[in-house]
Design a protein around this motif. Structure first.
Motif, PDB file in Angstrom:
ATOM      1  N   SER A  95       0.833  -1.208   0.000  1.00  0.00           N
ATOM      2  CA  SER A  95       0.000   0.000   0.000  1.00  0.00           C
ATOM      3  C   SER A  95       0.863   1.252   0.000  1.00  0.00           C
ATOM      4  N   GLY A  96       1.995   1.205   0.709  1.00  0.00           N
ATOM      5  CA  GLY A  96       2.908   2.347   0.699  1.00  0.00           C
ATOM      6  C   GLY A  96       3.526   2.560  -0.678  1.00  0.00           C
ATOM      7  N   SER A  99       0.921   4.167  -2.842  1.00  0.00           N
ATOM      8  CA  SER A  99       0.776   5.599  -2.555  1.00  0.00           C
ATOM      9  C   SER A  99       1.918   6.397  -3.173  1.00  0.00           C
TER      10      SER A  99
END
Length: 278
Positions: A59-60, A63
């Motif tokens: 998820s990082g 992003s």
């Protein structure tokens, strides 16, 4: 942008180094003078939580990818607008787009040797390469009306299909797959470099730039190779999360994905231009 320098051994070294810097949960981090129970004494400190210490997550990486893509699009808009028309029907390629391409190339190469600097090198690449992508897209669109929209749509479709094939394990990234894709990519890079050197001395290798059958097949091969590099990028993100790489590696993963998508877009743009010339 699959990095051949980041093999399995390098992953292990980075994880071990990061584990030693994880914070209070790392081995050997107990302050001097702190009481420690006798060996073998059971301890119950109550419920515990998993300590991450700033590790890479999918998820990082997603992003970071969105941030870099947004920066690329904004910069591409500037590059598009900067294409001047000194005379009716004649377009002038801006110098800042050429400089941006050079700066972006240097940033991408530097990140291969300094992955943990990618939180700085990634935005530099996105801005610099965005100027070039926007300017070259404007030049193509002036020659072939609507080609940019087609190239963008095709690129997004290819990225979506490759992600689906990877997530469903239709495409399995193993050591053999990595060797073939990385080897072919490095071979293509050498080929482009040799072609550039020949062009400096007046020799023109036009069989892969022309709109003939061989030129179209070559562009299809290069676009396909770029698509398979996407699978390596997805695999890197998944492995990085599983191995607990440092959080800054999210930016390296995002940068690699951005480089591959830009490469894929430019190759699709060239392929569509060749098809229209036939």
């Amino acid at each position: 942008m699959s990095n051949p320098l980041l093999n399995q051994s390098t992953f292990e070294k980075m994880r071990e180094r990061h584990a030693g810097e994880a914070g209070w949960a790392a081995a050997g981090s107990q302050p001097a003078g702190t009481w420690a129970p006798p060996s073998g004494t059971p301890i119950n400190d109550g419920p515990t939580t998993k300590y991450h210490g700033g590790v890479m997550t999918a998820s990082g990486a997603a992003s970071a990818s969105l941030i870099l893509f947004a920066m690329l699009l904004i910069s591409a808009a500037v590059g598009w607008i900067s294409v001047a028309e000194p005379q009716p029907g004649s377009l002038s390629f801006p110098m800042m787009a050429i400089v941006g391409a050079i700066v972006g190339f240097i940033a991408a190469i530097a990140s291969a040797f300094k992955p943990l600097w990618s939180h700085i090198l990634g935005p530099v690449y996105a801005v610099g390469q965005g100027l070039f992508v926007g300017a070259i897209s404007k030049m193509y669109n002036a020659e072939y009306s609507g080609i940019v929209l087609q190239a963008v749509g095709t690129t997004l479709a290819v990225v979506g299909v490759m992600l689906f094939l990877y997530r469903t394990r239709v495409i399995r990234v193993n050591n053999r797959f990595r060797r073939i894709v990385i080897g072919a990519t490095l071979g293509l890079a050498v080929f482009y470099l040799v072609s550039m050197v020949f062009s400096i001395f007046g020799a023109n290798i036009s069989f892969f730039t022309g709109s003939g059958s061989f030129g179209i097949l070559f562009s299809l091969f290069v676009a396909g190779l770029a698509a398979f590099n996407l699978a390596l990028d997805f695999d890197f993100i998944e492995q990085g999360e599983q191995m607990g790489l440092p959080r800054r590696m999210e930016w390296f993963a995002a940068l690699g994905l951005l480089v591959t998508v830009v490469w894929l877009y430019l190759e699709i743009l060239r392929l569509l231009a060749k098809l229209r010339d036939r």
